[in-house]
Design a protein around this motif. Structure first.
Motif, PDB file in Angstrom:
ATOM      1  N   ASN A 119       0.795  -1.225   0.000  1.00 29.95           N
ATOM      2  CA  ASN A 119       0.000   0.000   0.000  1.00 29.95           C
ATOM      3  C   ASN A 119       0.829   1.277   0.000  1.00 29.95           C
ATOM      4  O   ASN A 119       0.263   2.371  -0.070  1.00 29.95           O
ATOM      5  CB  ASN A 119      -0.934   0.011   1.218  1.00 29.95           C
ATOM      6  CG  ASN A 119      -1.983  -1.083   1.149  1.00 29.95           C
ATOM      7  OD1 ASN A 119      -1.695  -2.229   1.426  1.00 29.95           O
ATOM      8  ND2 ASN A 119      -3.184  -0.740   0.739  1.00 29.95           N
ATOM      9  N   VAL A 120       2.148   1.148   0.068  1.00 27.15           N
ATOM     10  CA  VAL A 120       3.011   2.327   0.140  1.00 27.15           C
ATOM     11  C   VAL A 120       3.767   2.490  -1.180  1.00 27.15           C
ATOM     12  O   VAL A 120       4.527   1.605  -1.583  1.00 27.15           O
ATOM     13  CB  VAL A 120       4.003   2.236   1.314  1.00 27.15           C
ATOM     14  CG1 VAL A 120       4.889   3.487   1.364  1.00 27.15           C
ATOM     15  CG2 VAL A 120       3.252   2.067   2.631  1.00 27.15           C
ATOM     16  N   LEU A 121       3.543   3.613  -1.840  1.00 28.06           N
ATOM     17  CA  LEU A 121       4.249   3.935  -3.076  1.00 28.06           C
ATOM     18  C   LEU A 121       5.552   4.653  -2.753  1.00 28.06           C
ATOM     19  O   LEU A 121       5.798   5.047  -1.618  1.00 28.06           O
ATOM     20  CB  LEU A 121       3.384   4.838  -3.956  1.00 28.06           C
ATOM     21  CG  LEU A 121       2.024   4.296  -4.386  1.00 28.06           C
ATOM     22  CD1 LEU A 121       1.229   5.383  -5.104  1.00 28.06           C
ATOM     23  CD2 LEU A 121       2.189   3.066  -5.278  1.00 28.06           C
ATOM     24  N   GLY A 122       6.380   4.838  -3.764  1.00 23.89           N
ATOM     25  CA  GLY A 122       7.542   5.700  -3.634  1.00 23.89           C
ATOM     26  C   GLY A 122       7.201   7.087  -4.151  1.00 23.89           C
ATOM     27  O   GLY A 122       6.396   7.231  -5.083  1.00 23.89           O
ATOM     28  N   GLY A 123       7.787   8.106  -3.526  1.00 27.88           N
ATOM     29  CA  GLY A 123       7.504   9.458  -3.978  1.00 27.88           C
ATOM     30  C   GLY A 123       8.528  10.465  -3.501  1.00 27.88           C
ATOM     31  O   GLY A 123       9.243  10.227  -2.517  1.00 27.88           O
ATOM     32  N   LEU A 124       8.618  11.566  -4.213  1.00 25.37           N
ATOM     33  CA  LEU A 124       9.492  12.672  -3.834  1.00 25.37           C
ATOM     34  C   LEU A 124       9.003  13.921  -4.560  1.00 25.37           C
ATOM     35  O   LEU A 124       8.208  13.844  -5.495  1.00 25.37           O
ATOM     36  CB  LEU A 124      10.951  12.376  -4.174  1.00 25.37           C
ATOM     37  CG  LEU A 124      11.275  12.062  -5.649  1.00 25.37           C
ATOM     38  CD1 LEU A 124      11.686  13.325  -6.394  1.00 25.37           C
ATOM     39  CD2 LEU A 124      12.386  11.032  -5.735  1.00 25.37           C
ATOM     40  N   CYS A 125       9.476  15.057  -4.109  1.00 30.11           N
ATOM     41  CA  CYS A 125       9.131  16.288  -4.826  1.00 30.11           C
ATOM     42  C   CYS A 125      10.301  17.254  -4.782  1.00 30.11           C
ATOM     43  O   CYS A 125      11.159  17.187  -3.897  1.00 30.11           O
ATOM     44  CB  CYS A 125       7.875  16.934  -4.242  1.00 30.11           C
ATOM     45  SG  CYS A 125       8.039  17.550  -2.563  1.00 30.11           S
ATOM     46  N   PHE A 126      10.333  18.122  -5.767  1.00 28.21           N
ATOM     47  CA  PHE A 126      11.299  19.214  -5.833  1.00 28.21           C
ATOM     48  C   PHE A 126      10.499  20.495  -5.988  1.00 28.21           C
ATOM     49  O   PHE A 126       9.866  20.734  -7.014  1.00 28.21           O
ATOM     50  CB  PHE A 126      12.251  19.052  -7.027  1.00 28.21           C
ATOM     51  CG  PHE A 126      13.179  17.881  -6.917  1.00 28.21           C
ATOM     52  CD1 PHE A 126      14.319  17.941  -6.128  1.00 28.21           C
ATOM     53  CD2 PHE A 126      12.923  16.709  -7.610  1.00 28.21           C
ATOM     54  CE1 PHE A 126      15.181  16.869  -6.025  1.00 28.21           C
ATOM     55  CE2 PHE A 126      13.781  15.629  -7.522  1.00 28.21           C
ATOM     56  CZ  PHE A 126      14.913  15.709  -6.721  1.00 28.21           C
ATOM     57  N   ILE A 127      10.515  21.324  -4.969  1.00 27.84           N
ATOM     58  CA  ILE A 127       9.768  22.574  -5.012  1.00 27.84           C
ATOM     59  C   ILE A 127      10.294  23.486  -3.910  1.00 27.84           C
ATOM     60  O   ILE A 127      10.726  23.011  -2.857  1.00 27.84           O
ATOM     61  CB  ILE A 127       8.251  22.317  -4.832  1.00 27.84           C
ATOM     62  CG1 ILE A 127       7.437  23.584  -5.117  1.00 27.84           C
ATOM     63  CG2 ILE A 127       7.939  21.738  -3.463  1.00 27.84           C
ATOM     64  CD1 ILE A 127       5.956  23.352  -5.268  1.00 27.84           C
ATOM     65  N   GLU A 128      10.270  24.784  -4.156  1.00 30.91           N
ATOM     66  CA  GLU A 128      10.679  25.757  -3.152  1.00 30.91           C
ATOM     67  C   GLU A 128       9.460  26.614  -2.821  1.00 30.91           C
ATOM     68  O   GLU A 128       9.076  27.506  -3.566  1.00 30.91           O
ATOM     69  CB  GLU A 128      11.817  26.631  -3.693  1.00 30.91           C
ATOM     70  CG  GLU A 128      12.496  27.441  -2.605  1.00 30.91           C
ATOM     71  CD  GLU A 128      13.739  28.170  -3.107  1.00 30.91           C
ATOM     72  OE1 GLU A 128      14.339  28.910  -2.309  1.00 30.91           O
ATOM     73  OE2 GLU A 128      14.103  28.000  -4.284  1.00 30.91           O
ATOM     74  N   THR A 129       8.838  26.285  -1.689  1.00 28.77           N
ATOM     75  CA  THR A 129       7.633  26.993  -1.262  1.00 28.77           C
ATOM     76  C   THR A 129       7.746  27.357   0.215  1.00 28.77           C
ATOM     77  O   THR A 129       8.496  26.739   0.969  1.00 28.77           O
ATOM     78  CB  THR A 129       6.376  26.120  -1.453  1.00 28.77           C
ATOM     79  OG1 THR A 129       6.598  24.843  -0.834  1.00 28.77           O
ATOM     80  CG2 THR A 129       6.032  25.942  -2.908  1.00 28.77           C
ATOM     81  N   THR A 130       6.968  28.336   0.603  1.00 26.51           N
ATOM     82  CA  THR A 130       6.896  28.728   2.010  1.00 26.51           C
ATOM     83  C   THR A 130       5.504  29.276   2.271  1.00 26.51           C
ATOM     84  O   THR A 130       4.747  29.550   1.337  1.00 26.51           O
ATOM     85  CB  THR A 130       7.984  29.773   2.348  1.00 26.51           C
ATOM     86  OG1 THR A 130       8.016  29.972   3.764  1.00 26.51           O
ATOM     87  CG2 THR A 130       7.713  31.098   1.647  1.00 26.51           C
ATOM     88  N   LEU A 131       5.153  29.424   3.542  1.00 25.24           N
ATOM     89  CA  LEU A 131       3.870  30.011   3.905  1.00 25.24           C
ATOM     90  C   LEU A 131       4.058  31.472   4.257  1.00 25.24           C
ATOM     91  O   LEU A 131       4.933  31.827   5.044  1.00 25.24           O
ATOM     92  CB  LEU A 131       3.236  29.272   5.090  1.00 25.24           C
ATOM     93  CG  LEU A 131       2.680  27.869   4.827  1.00 25.24           C
ATOM     94  CD1 LEU A 131       2.031  27.318   6.084  1.00 25.24           C
ATOM     95  CD2 LEU A 131       1.689  27.865   3.670  1.00 25.24           C
ATOM     96  N   GLY A 132       3.229  32.323   3.667  1.00 24.98           N
ATOM     97  CA  GLY A 132       3.285  33.750   3.935  1.00 24.98           C
ATOM     98  C   GLY A 132       2.134  34.203   4.812  1.00 24.98           C
ATOM     99  O   GLY A 132       1.530  33.405   5.544  1.00 24.98           O
ATOM    100  N   GLU A 133       1.812  35.464   4.716  1.00 19.83           N
ATOM    101  CA  GLU A 133       0.756  36.064   5.521  1.00 19.83           C
ATOM    102  C   GLU A 133      -0.591  35.383   5.257  1.00 19.83           C
ATOM    103  O   GLU A 133      -0.920  35.054   4.123  1.00 19.83           O
ATOM    104  CB  GLU A 133       0.650  37.555   5.201  1.00 19.83           C
ATOM    105  CG  GLU A 133      -0.289  38.322   6.103  1.00 19.83           C
ATOM    106  CD  GLU A 133      -0.331  39.809   5.769  1.00 19.83           C
ATOM    107  OE1 GLU A 133      -1.070  40.532   6.447  1.00 19.83           O
ATOM    108  OE2 GLU A 133       0.373  40.215   4.813  1.00 19.83           O
ATOM    109  N   ASN A 134      -1.342  35.140   6.324  1.00 17.53           N
ATOM    110  CA  ASN A 134      -2.652  34.492   6.265  1.00 17.53           C
ATOM    111  C   ASN A 134      -2.585  33.078   5.708  1.00 17.53           C
ATOM    112  O   ASN A 134      -3.590  32.545   5.215  1.00 17.53           O
ATOM    113  CB  ASN A 134      -3.638  35.337   5.437  1.00 17.53           C
ATOM    114  CG  ASN A 134      -3.833  36.727   6.000  1.00 17.53           C
ATOM    115  OD1 ASN A 134      -3.769  36.926   7.205  1.00 17.53           O
ATOM    116  ND2 ASN A 134      -4.050  37.704   5.124  1.00 17.53           N
ATOM    117  N   GLY A 135      -1.400  32.464   5.791  1.00 16.45           N
ATOM    118  CA  GLY A 135      -1.265  31.088   5.336  1.00 16.45           C
ATOM    119  C   GLY A 135      -1.171  30.922   3.834  1.00 16.45           C
ATOM    120  O   GLY A 135      -1.317  29.815   3.309  1.00 16.45           O
TER     121      GLY A 135
END
Length: 306
Positions: A119-135
């Motif tokens: 039931n467990v797949l393999g996965g990964l991601c490449f992304i540059e994100t952050t949370l700002g004002e009000n989420g």
């Protein structure tokens, strides 16, 4: 296909938003504070690939009743993994697939122990994100890749169905026939990038242009690859040279997420990244002095700040 995204933070909020933008049935499993934020402001995403705004995203909190989901997208930090496992268990069925996007490898044993190998797949991601004002989710670079696949490498019916669900979005969802190698390669890369940037408290540019800084990058790669090869990881030949080249090419002001967390005096994944490698190095009787220095630096940070 019904998808549950654990958290609506920087990663889950972005990729969940791209799926919603296409029309996929997405629900976010969130804590009370984030639920209130989403109810007040909606899910907001600011990105070079196009902004998104969803006034009323579907959410549930742990303990609320819901039918089992087809896919659970898990992008939590490693130190929240045990709690996340507890929270998602009521929403899984015999055919529910778990798609983890955590960095590193240690989480795979925990997930398969609870949900089963199948039931467990393999996965990964490449992304540059952050949370700002009000989420608001702020996506700060053009890269937005999510890679997934069967850990066996097979193109099964279920993985092709998932590929179809993920296709046609503005994000780069990509099916891999060698996801385990991809996960190990990312572990090697992130350990190096986060290790040196957190050790030197600097973006990557000033580190790599200094001779001893560049040497430190190469030493971390050397030590980490020796350990992972010792564990039987399917690393490609020449991966160390390829990753040095990649580190030379990334943006001068690039920081690792671990470094950014330290700057905000937040919790970090010291044990998940570096404690795991050093534990395996000891079992393999391998010497890893630079990794040890990085780990010591992170543990001192934890003692002084958390």
């Amino acid at each position: 296909m019904r998808i549950l995204v654990v958290g609506a933070g920087a990663i889950g909020g972005y990729f969940g938003g791209r799926l919603m933008e296409k029309g996929v049935d997405v629900t976010f499993l969130v804590r009370k504070k984030r639920k209130q934020q989403l109810e007040k402001y909606g899910l907001l995403v600011e990105s070079v690939h196009g902004n998104m705004a969803f006034p009323e995203p579907k959410t549930i909190q742990a303990g609320e009743m819901a039918e089992a989901f087809d896919i659970i997208l898990l992008s939590t930090k490693a130190y929240h993994l045990e709690g996340a496992i507890r929270d998602i268990r009521p929403y899984t069925g015999n055919k529910t697939l778990i798609l983890p996007l955590l960095n590193g490898i240690a989480h795979m044993d925990q997930l398969t122990a609870v949900f089963g190998e199948e039931n467990v797949l393999g996965g990964l991601c490449f992304i540059e994100t952050t949370l700002g004002e009000n989420g608001k989710v702020i996506h700060t670079s053009p890269v937005h890749d999510l890679v997934f696949g069967e850990r066996s490498g097979e193109k099964t019916g279920r993985i092709l169905k998932l590929q179809e669900a993920f296709s046609g979005t503005k994000a780069n969802f990509r099916l891999s026939e060698n996801i385990e190698q991809g996960m190990w390669h990312k572990y090697l890369f992130i350990s190096t990038l986060s290790g040196v940037t957190s050790l030197f408290r600097s973006p990557i540019g000033p580190i790599r242009e200094q001779a001893f800084g560049l040497n430190s990058i190469k030493e971390v790669l050397k030590e980490a690859s020796a350990i992972t090869r010792g564990l039987g990881a399917p690393l490609a030949d020449g991966i160390e040279e390829a990753q040095v080249k990649k580190i030379r090419e990334i943006g001068y002001e690039m920081k690792s997420s671990l470094q950014r967390d330290m700057e905000k005096q937040q919790a970090i994944e010291a044990d998940h990244f570096f404690g795991y490698l050093l534990e395996k190095a000891e079992l393999l009787d391998l010497h890893a002095p630079v990794l040890a220095a990085i780990y010591a630096n992170l543990k001192v940070y934890e003692k002084n700040n958390l």
